[in-house]
Design a protein around this motif. Structure first.
Motif, PDB file in Angstrom:
ATOM      1  N   UNK A  76       1.690  -6.481   8.525  1.00 19.66           N
ATOM      2  CA  UNK A  76       1.015  -6.755   9.692  1.00 19.66           C
ATOM      3  C   UNK A  76      -0.304  -6.187   9.650  1.00 19.66           C
ATOM      4  N   UNK A  77      -0.749  -4.996   8.847  1.00 17.58           N
ATOM      5  CA  UNK A  77      -2.038  -4.330   9.287  1.00 17.58           C
ATOM      6  C   UNK A  77      -3.065  -4.736   8.189  1.00 17.58           C
ATOM      7  N   UNK A  78      -4.094  -5.160   8.953  1.00 13.65           N
ATOM      8  CA  UNK A  78      -5.402  -5.575   8.227  1.00 13.65           C
ATOM      9  C   UNK A  78      -5.836  -4.497   7.289  1.00 13.65           C
ATOM     10  N   UNK A  79      -6.784  -4.976   6.131  1.00 15.40           N
ATOM     11  CA  UNK A  79      -7.156  -4.059   5.156  1.00 15.40           C
ATOM     12  C   UNK A  79      -7.974  -2.721   5.566  1.00 15.40           C
ATOM     13  N   UNK A  80      -8.591  -2.957   6.616  1.00 14.17           N
ATOM     14  CA  UNK A  80      -9.482  -2.008   7.111  1.00 14.17           C
ATOM     15  C   UNK A  80     -10.847  -1.837   5.934  1.00 14.17           C
ATOM     16  N   UNK A  81     -11.195  -0.599   6.349  1.00 15.85           N
ATOM     17  CA  UNK A  81     -12.419  -0.108   5.589  1.00 15.85           C
ATOM     18  C   UNK A  81     -12.024  -0.124   4.042  1.00 15.85           C
ATOM     19  N   UNK A  82     -10.942   0.136   3.586  1.00 16.86           N
ATOM     20  CA  UNK A  82     -10.453   0.324   2.044  1.00 16.86           C
ATOM     21  C   UNK A  82     -10.726  -1.136   1.416  1.00 16.86           C
ATOM     22  N   UNK A  83     -10.523  -2.241   2.040  1.00 16.22           N
ATOM     23  CA  UNK A  83     -10.625  -3.655   1.518  1.00 16.22           C
ATOM     24  C   UNK A  83     -12.191  -3.932   1.417  1.00 16.22           C
ATOM     25  N   UNK A  84     -12.978  -3.457   2.275  1.00 16.91           N
ATOM     26  CA  UNK A  84     -14.395  -3.677   2.114  1.00 16.91           C
ATOM     27  C   UNK A  84     -15.087  -2.863   0.902  1.00 16.91           C
ATOM     28  N   UNK A  85     -14.837  -1.582   0.556  1.00 19.34           N
ATOM     29  CA  UNK A  85     -14.858  -0.930  -0.456  1.00 19.34           C
ATOM     30  C   UNK A  85     -14.563  -1.543  -1.776  1.00 19.34           C
ATOM     31  N   UNK A  86     -13.158  -2.088  -1.794  1.00 23.20           N
ATOM     32  CA  UNK A  86     -12.842  -2.574  -2.940  1.00 23.20           C
ATOM     33  C   UNK A  86     -13.675  -3.943  -3.233  1.00 23.20           C
ATOM     34  N   UNK A  87     -13.829  -4.856  -2.227  1.00 26.77           N
ATOM     35  CA  UNK A  87     -14.716  -5.883  -2.321  1.00 26.77           C
ATOM     36  C   UNK A  87     -16.079  -5.686  -2.976  1.00 26.77           C
ATOM     37  N   UNK A 231     -10.974 -13.140  -0.558  1.00 28.00           N
ATOM     38  CA  UNK A 231      -9.831 -13.371   0.175  1.00 28.00           C
ATOM     39  C   UNK A 231      -8.785 -12.850  -0.843  1.00 28.00           C
ATOM     40  N   UNK A 232      -8.718 -12.812  -2.073  1.00 32.17           N
ATOM     41  CA  UNK A 232      -7.856 -11.959  -2.889  1.00 32.17           C
ATOM     42  C   UNK A 232      -7.562 -10.662  -2.475  1.00 32.17           C
ATOM     43  N   UNK A 233      -8.695  -9.956  -2.350  1.00 26.56           N
ATOM     44  CA  UNK A 233      -8.426  -8.510  -1.775  1.00 26.56           C
ATOM     45  C   UNK A 233      -8.117  -8.217  -0.534  1.00 26.56           C
ATOM     46  N   UNK A 234      -8.473  -9.201   0.461  1.00 25.88           N
ATOM     47  CA  UNK A 234      -8.237  -8.965   2.066  1.00 25.88           C
ATOM     48  C   UNK A 234      -6.841  -9.510   2.015  1.00 25.88           C
ATOM     49  N   UNK A 235      -6.102 -10.057   1.159  1.00 20.41           N
ATOM     50  CA  UNK A 235      -4.800 -10.489   1.234  1.00 20.41           C
ATOM     51  C   UNK A 235      -3.974  -9.588   0.713  1.00 20.41           C
ATOM     52  N   UNK A 236      -4.363  -8.788  -0.322  1.00 17.09           N
ATOM     53  CA  UNK A 236      -3.749  -8.023  -0.921  1.00 17.09           C
ATOM     54  C   UNK A 236      -3.730  -6.612  -0.560  1.00 17.09           C
ATOM     55  N   UNK A 237      -4.827  -6.062  -0.110  1.00 18.02           N
ATOM     56  CA  UNK A 237      -4.882  -4.576   0.504  1.00 18.02           C
ATOM     57  C   UNK A 237      -4.594  -4.386   1.884  1.00 18.02           C
ATOM     58  N   UNK A 238      -3.936  -3.693   2.433  1.00 14.29           N
ATOM     59  CA  UNK A 238      -3.304  -3.287   3.732  1.00 14.29           C
ATOM     60  C   UNK A 238      -3.759  -1.950   4.160  1.00 14.29           C
ATOM     61  N   UNK A 239      -3.662  -1.813   5.437  1.00 15.11           N
ATOM     62  CA  UNK A 239      -4.279  -0.493   6.066  1.00 15.11           C
ATOM     63  C   UNK A 239      -2.877   0.406   6.334  1.00 15.11           C
ATOM     64  N   UNK A 268       0.173   3.442   0.112  1.00 13.41           N
ATOM     65  CA  UNK A 268      -1.057   4.084   0.017  1.00 13.41           C
ATOM     66  C   UNK A 268      -1.265   4.690  -1.476  1.00 13.41           C
ATOM     67  N   UNK A 269      -0.122   4.804  -2.034  1.00 14.82           N
ATOM     68  CA  UNK A 269      -0.425   5.284  -3.711  1.00 14.82           C
ATOM     69  C   UNK A 269      -0.492   4.105  -4.450  1.00 14.82           C
ATOM     70  N   UNK A 270       0.337   3.266  -4.558  1.00 15.60           N
ATOM     71  CA  UNK A 270       0.755   2.264  -5.749  1.00 15.60           C
ATOM     72  C   UNK A 270      -0.504   1.185  -5.446  1.00 15.60           C
ATOM     73  N   UNK A 271      -1.078   0.847  -4.140  1.00 13.30           N
ATOM     74  CA  UNK A 271      -1.852   0.061  -4.178  1.00 13.30           C
ATOM     75  C   UNK A 271      -3.173   0.092  -5.091  1.00 13.30           C
ATOM     76  N   UNK A 272      -3.616   1.268  -5.428  1.00  7.66           N
ATOM     77  CA  UNK A 272      -4.776   1.667  -6.088  1.00  7.66           C
ATOM     78  C   UNK A 272      -4.271   1.128  -7.707  1.00  7.66           C
ATOM     79  N   UNK A 273      -3.071   1.708  -8.026  1.00  6.12           N
ATOM     80  CA  UNK A 273      -2.551   1.258  -9.579  1.00  6.12           C
ATOM     81  C   UNK A 273      -2.605  -0.141  -9.642  1.00  6.12           C
ATOM     82  N   UNK A 274      -1.983  -0.936  -8.669  1.00  3.72           N
ATOM     83  CA  UNK A 274      -2.321  -2.265  -8.685  1.00  3.72           C
ATOM     84  C   UNK A 274      -3.716  -3.141  -8.630  1.00  3.72           C
ATOM     85  N   UNK A 275      -4.415  -2.416  -7.893  1.00  6.56           N
ATOM     86  CA  UNK A 275      -5.771  -2.955  -7.684  1.00  6.56           C
ATOM     87  C   UNK A 275      -6.755  -2.646  -8.584  1.00  6.56           C
TER      88      UNK A 275
END
Length: 285
Positions: A76-87, A231-239, A268-275
Protein backbone atom coordinates in the motif's frame (compact mmCIF):
# COMPACT_ATOMS: atom_id res chain seq x y z
CA UNK A 1 13.12 0.77 22.18
CA UNK A 2 9.66 2.20 22.95
CA UNK A 3 11.02 5.74 22.58
CA UNK A 4 12.59 4.84 19.24
CA UNK A 5 9.27 3.49 17.95
CA UNK A 6 6.87 6.06 19.40
CA UNK A 7 9.01 9.15 18.77
CA UNK A 8 12.00 8.35 16.60
CA UNK A 9 10.15 6.34 13.94
CA UNK A 10 7.43 8.95 13.14
CA UNK A 11 9.98 11.77 13.19
CA UNK A 12 12.27 9.80 10.89
CA UNK A 13 9.47 9.17 8.40
CA UNK A 14 8.42 12.82 8.57
CA UNK A 15 12.00 13.87 7.72
CA UNK A 16 12.07 11.41 4.83
CA UNK A 17 8.77 12.80 3.50
CA UNK A 18 10.02 16.37 4.02
CA UNK A 19 13.02 15.43 1.89
CA UNK A 20 10.60 14.21 -0.78
CA UNK A 21 8.64 17.46 -0.62
CA UNK A 22 11.77 19.61 -0.91
CA UNK A 23 12.44 17.94 -4.24
CA UNK A 24 8.94 18.67 -5.59
CA UNK A 25 7.52 21.69 -7.38
CA UNK A 26 3.95 22.78 -8.09
CA UNK A 27 4.63 21.90 -11.72
CA UNK A 28 5.01 18.26 -10.71
CA UNK A 29 1.34 18.23 -9.73
CA UNK A 30 0.18 20.24 -12.74
CA UNK A 31 1.97 17.83 -15.06
CA UNK A 32 -0.63 15.19 -14.25
CA UNK A 33 -3.20 17.17 -16.29
CA UNK A 34 -1.02 17.32 -19.41
CA UNK A 35 0.08 13.67 -19.13
CA UNK A 36 -3.16 12.04 -18.06
CA UNK A 37 -2.70 8.75 -19.93
CA UNK A 38 0.75 7.66 -18.67
CA UNK A 39 -0.16 8.91 -15.20
CA UNK A 40 -3.38 6.86 -15.23
CA UNK A 41 -1.42 3.72 -16.18
CA UNK A 42 1.06 4.32 -13.35
CA UNK A 43 -1.68 5.04 -10.83
CA UNK A 44 -3.55 1.87 -11.86
CA UNK A 45 -0.41 -0.20 -11.30
CA UNK A 46 0.33 1.32 -7.89
CA UNK A 47 -3.14 1.54 -6.40
CA UNK A 48 -4.81 -1.58 -7.85
CA UNK A 49 -2.43 -4.10 -9.40
CA UNK A 50 0.21 -3.88 -6.70
CA UNK A 51 -2.05 -4.92 -3.77
CA UNK A 52 -3.62 -7.63 -5.95
CA UNK A 53 -0.17 -9.04 -6.74
CA UNK A 54 0.79 -8.90 -3.04
CA UNK A 55 -2.41 -10.74 -2.09
CA UNK A 56 -1.70 -13.44 -4.68
CA UNK A 57 1.88 -13.81 -3.40
CA UNK A 58 0.73 -14.17 0.20
CA UNK A 59 -1.70 -16.93 -0.80
CA UNK A 60 0.81 -18.67 -3.06
CA UNK A 61 3.53 -18.84 -0.40
CA UNK A 62 1.12 -19.62 2.46
CA UNK A 63 2.58 -16.96 4.74
CA UNK A 64 1.66 -16.70 8.46
CA UNK A 65 -1.03 -14.09 9.26
CA UNK A 66 1.25 -11.38 10.68
CA UNK A 67 3.75 -11.73 7.83
CA UNK A 68 0.87 -11.71 5.34
CA UNK A 69 -0.42 -8.44 6.79
CA UNK A 70 3.11 -7.04 6.59
CA UNK A 71 3.23 -7.89 2.87
CA UNK A 72 -0.07 -6.13 2.31
CA UNK A 73 0.98 -3.03 4.27
CA UNK A 74 4.12 -2.80 2.16
CA UNK A 75 2.07 -3.03 -1.04
CA UNK A 76 0.00 0.00 0.00
CA UNK A 77 3.04 2.29 0.37
CA UNK A 78 4.02 4.35 -2.73
CA UNK A 79 7.67 4.41 -3.71
CA UNK A 80 8.67 7.81 -2.40
CA UNK A 81 11.98 9.46 -3.16
CA UNK A 82 13.70 6.08 -3.75
CA UNK A 83 11.69 5.43 -6.91
CA UNK A 84 12.58 8.91 -8.19
CA UNK A 85 16.28 8.26 -7.68
CA UNK A 86 16.12 4.84 -9.34
CA UNK A 87 14.20 6.32 -12.29
CA UNK A 88 16.99 8.83 -12.75
CA UNK A 89 19.64 6.10 -12.59
CA UNK A 90 17.65 4.03 -15.13
CA UNK A 91 17.52 6.99 -17.54
CA UNK A 92 13.74 6.79 -17.34
CA UNK A 93 11.11 9.55 -17.41
CA UNK A 94 11.97 11.26 -14.12
CA UNK A 95 9.26 13.92 -14.50
CA UNK A 96 6.59 11.22 -14.72
CA UNK A 97 8.12 9.42 -11.74
CA UNK A 98 8.07 12.58 -9.62
CA UNK A 99 4.46 13.35 -10.60
CA UNK A 100 3.32 9.83 -9.68
CA UNK A 101 5.17 10.00 -6.37
CA UNK A 102 3.75 13.42 -5.54
CA UNK A 103 0.10 12.62 -6.20
CA UNK A 104 -0.03 9.00 -5.01
CA UNK A 105 1.80 9.91 -1.79
CA UNK A 106 -0.86 12.52 -1.00
CA UNK A 107 -3.71 10.16 -1.91
CA UNK A 108 -2.28 7.48 0.39
CA UNK A 109 -3.89 9.10 3.44
CA UNK A 110 -7.23 8.04 1.93
CA UNK A 111 -6.35 4.62 0.52
CA UNK A 112 -3.88 3.20 3.06
CA UNK A 113 -6.00 3.32 6.29
CA UNK A 114 -8.97 1.59 4.64
CA UNK A 115 -6.87 -1.09 2.93
CA UNK A 116 -4.76 -1.65 6.05
CA UNK A 117 -7.84 -2.19 8.23
CA UNK A 118 -9.27 -4.66 5.72
CA UNK A 119 -6.00 -6.62 5.50
CA UNK A 120 -5.65 -6.97 9.26
CA UNK A 121 -9.22 -8.21 9.69
CA UNK A 122 -8.94 -10.57 6.72
CA UNK A 123 -5.68 -12.28 7.66
CA UNK A 124 -5.67 -12.10 11.47
CA UNK A 125 -9.36 -12.62 12.20
CA UNK A 126 -10.06 -12.74 15.94
CA UNK A 127 -6.41 -11.95 16.73
CA UNK A 128 -6.56 -8.68 14.79
CA UNK A 129 -5.76 -5.54 16.80
CA UNK A 130 -8.41 -2.83 16.74
CA UNK A 131 -7.68 -0.36 13.96
CA UNK A 132 -9.11 3.16 13.90
CA UNK A 133 -9.32 4.18 10.25
CA UNK A 134 -9.79 7.84 11.16
CA UNK A 135 -6.93 7.74 13.67
CA UNK A 136 -4.65 6.08 11.14
CA UNK A 137 -5.62 8.65 8.50
CA UNK A 138 -4.80 11.52 10.87
CA UNK A 139 -1.44 9.96 11.74
CA UNK A 140 -0.71 9.43 8.03
CA UNK A 141 -1.53 13.08 7.36
CA UNK A 142 0.77 14.33 10.13
CA UNK A 143 3.80 12.22 9.23
CA UNK A 144 3.48 11.97 5.43
CA UNK A 145 1.18 14.52 3.77
CA UNK A 146 1.99 17.50 6.00
CA UNK A 147 5.81 17.16 5.68
CA UNK A 148 5.46 16.81 1.89
CA UNK A 149 3.28 19.95 1.78
CA UNK A 150 5.80 21.84 3.94
CA UNK A 151 8.64 20.72 1.68
CA UNK A 152 6.81 21.84 -1.46
CA UNK A 153 6.05 25.20 0.18
CA UNK A 154 9.69 25.71 1.15
CA UNK A 155 10.73 24.87 -2.42
CA UNK A 156 8.13 27.35 -3.75
CA UNK A 157 8.80 30.32 -1.47
CA UNK A 158 12.44 29.80 -0.43
CA UNK A 159 14.04 28.08 -3.42
CA UNK A 160 17.61 28.99 -2.50
CA UNK A 161 17.22 27.63 1.03
CA UNK A 162 15.57 24.49 -0.34
CA UNK A 163 18.50 23.87 -2.68
CA UNK A 164 20.96 24.25 0.20
CA UNK A 165 19.23 21.74 2.47
CA UNK A 166 18.15 19.28 -0.24
CA UNK A 167 21.34 17.19 -0.32
CA UNK A 168 21.99 17.14 3.47
CA UNK A 169 18.34 16.29 4.11
CA UNK A 170 18.51 13.44 1.59
CA UNK A 171 21.62 12.05 3.31
CA UNK A 172 19.91 12.30 6.70
CA UNK A 173 16.83 10.55 5.28
CA UNK A 174 19.01 7.72 3.97
CA UNK A 175 20.77 7.29 7.32
CA UNK A 176 17.43 7.22 9.15
CA UNK A 177 16.09 4.65 6.69
CA UNK A 178 19.03 2.33 7.40
CA UNK A 179 18.62 2.76 11.15
CA UNK A 180 14.89 1.98 11.01
CA UNK A 181 15.41 -1.17 8.93
CA UNK A 182 18.14 -2.47 11.23
CA UNK A 183 16.08 -1.73 14.35
CA UNK A 184 13.03 -3.51 12.93
CA UNK A 185 15.13 -6.57 12.07
CA UNK A 186 16.78 -6.62 15.49
CA UNK A 187 13.43 -6.31 17.26
CA UNK A 188 12.06 -9.38 15.44
CA UNK A 189 15.27 -11.35 14.95
CA UNK A 190 13.97 -14.82 15.79
CA UNK A 191 10.86 -14.34 13.67
CA UNK A 192 13.12 -13.07 10.90
CA UNK A 193 15.33 -16.16 11.10
CA UNK A 194 12.38 -18.55 11.27
CA UNK A 195 10.65 -17.07 8.22
CA UNK A 196 13.62 -15.82 6.19
CA UNK A 197 13.40 -18.53 3.53
CA UNK A 198 9.75 -18.25 2.59
CA UNK A 199 9.50 -14.52 3.33
CA UNK A 200 12.64 -13.68 1.34
CA UNK A 201 11.49 -15.80 -1.59
CA UNK A 202 8.05 -14.19 -1.46
CA UNK A 203 9.42 -10.65 -1.36
CA UNK A 204 11.90 -11.21 -4.18
CA UNK A 205 9.28 -12.96 -6.31
CA UNK A 206 6.79 -10.15 -5.70
CA UNK A 207 9.39 -7.48 -6.47
CA UNK A 208 10.45 -9.12 -9.75
CA UNK A 209 6.84 -9.76 -10.76
CA UNK A 210 5.83 -6.15 -10.10
CA UNK A 211 8.72 -4.72 -12.09
CA UNK A 212 7.81 -6.97 -15.03
CA UNK A 213 4.04 -6.39 -14.71
CA UNK A 214 4.50 -2.62 -14.65
CA UNK A 215 6.79 -2.77 -17.68
CA UNK A 216 4.52 -5.13 -19.59
CA UNK A 217 1.37 -3.13 -18.94
CA UNK A 218 3.07 0.12 -19.95
CA UNK A 219 4.31 -1.41 -23.21
CA UNK A 220 0.88 -2.90 -23.89
CA UNK A 221 -0.55 0.60 -23.38
CA UNK A 222 1.86 1.89 -26.07
CA UNK A 223 3.82 4.13 -23.72
CA UNK A 224 7.34 5.15 -24.73
CA UNK A 225 10.32 3.13 -23.52
CA UNK A 226 11.33 5.82 -21.00
CA UNK A 227 7.76 6.06 -19.69
CA UNK A 228 7.58 2.26 -19.49
CA UNK A 229 10.75 2.12 -17.43
CA UNK A 230 9.28 4.64 -15.02
CA UNK A 231 6.01 2.71 -14.66
CA UNK A 232 8.02 -0.45 -13.97
CA UNK A 233 10.05 1.21 -11.22
CA UNK A 234 7.04 2.98 -9.67
CA UNK A 235 5.18 -0.34 -9.58
CA UNK A 236 8.05 -2.40 -8.20
CA UNK A 237 9.61 -0.03 -5.64
CA UNK A 238 7.81 0.61 -2.35
CA UNK A 239 8.40 2.90 0.64
CA UNK A 240 9.51 0.36 3.23
CA UNK A 241 9.92 3.01 5.94
CA UNK A 242 6.24 3.85 5.65
CA UNK A 243 5.42 0.14 5.91
CA UNK A 244 7.39 -0.16 9.14
CA UNK A 245 5.76 2.97 10.53
CA UNK A 246 2.28 1.74 9.63
CA UNK A 247 2.95 -1.48 11.54
CA UNK A 248 3.95 0.54 14.60
CA UNK A 249 0.90 2.79 14.36
CA UNK A 250 -1.40 -0.23 14.17
CA UNK A 251 0.07 -2.34 16.97
CA UNK A 252 1.48 0.30 19.32
CA UNK A 253 4.88 0.29 21.04
CA UNK A 254 4.36 -1.94 24.06
CA UNK A 255 6.15 -4.98 22.61
CA UNK A 256 8.79 -3.33 20.47
CA UNK A 257 8.80 -3.41 16.69
CA UNK A 258 5.75 -5.28 15.43
CA UNK A 259 6.13 -8.50 13.41
CA UNK A 260 3.95 -6.71 10.88
CA UNK A 261 6.98 -4.52 10.14
CA UNK A 262 9.26 -7.43 9.26
CA UNK A 263 8.41 -7.77 5.53
CA UNK A 264 9.01 -4.04 5.02
CA UNK A 265 12.34 -4.24 6.86
CA UNK A 266 13.54 -7.22 4.80
CA UNK A 267 12.27 -5.59 1.62
CA UNK A 268 14.32 -2.51 2.45
CA UNK A 269 17.36 -4.70 1.79
CA UNK A 270 16.20 -7.09 -0.93
CA UNK A 271 14.73 -4.42 -3.21
CA UNK A 272 18.20 -3.15 -4.09
CA UNK A 273 19.42 -6.63 -4.99
CA UNK A 274 16.40 -7.00 -7.30
CA UNK A 275 16.51 -3.47 -8.71
CA UNK A 276 20.20 -3.40 -9.70
CA UNK A 277 19.93 -5.93 -12.59
CA UNK A 278 16.83 -4.11 -13.87
CA UNK A 279 18.63 -0.76 -13.72
CA UNK A 280 21.54 -2.21 -15.69
CA UNK A 281 19.13 -3.52 -18.33
CA UNK A 282 17.18 -0.26 -18.48
CA UNK A 283 20.32 1.84 -18.84
CA UNK A 284 21.89 -0.29 -21.58
CA UNK A 285 18.88 -0.83 -23.80
Amino acid sequence: MDLLISVGLPISLAIIMLSLGIGLEIADFRRVISRRYPFAIGALCQVVLLPVAAFATVKLFGLPPEIAVGFMLLSFCPGGVTSNILSKLAKADVALSVSLTAVISLLSILTVPILAAWSINHFMGEDAPEVSISGLAIAMFLITTLPVAIGVSVRRFAATFAQKIDAPLSRLATALFVLIVLAALAGNWQLFVDNLGVMGAGLISLNVALLLIGLGLARAASLSWNESKTISIETGIQNSTLGITLAALITGTESGFSPLALPSAVYGITMYAVAIPFLAWFRNR
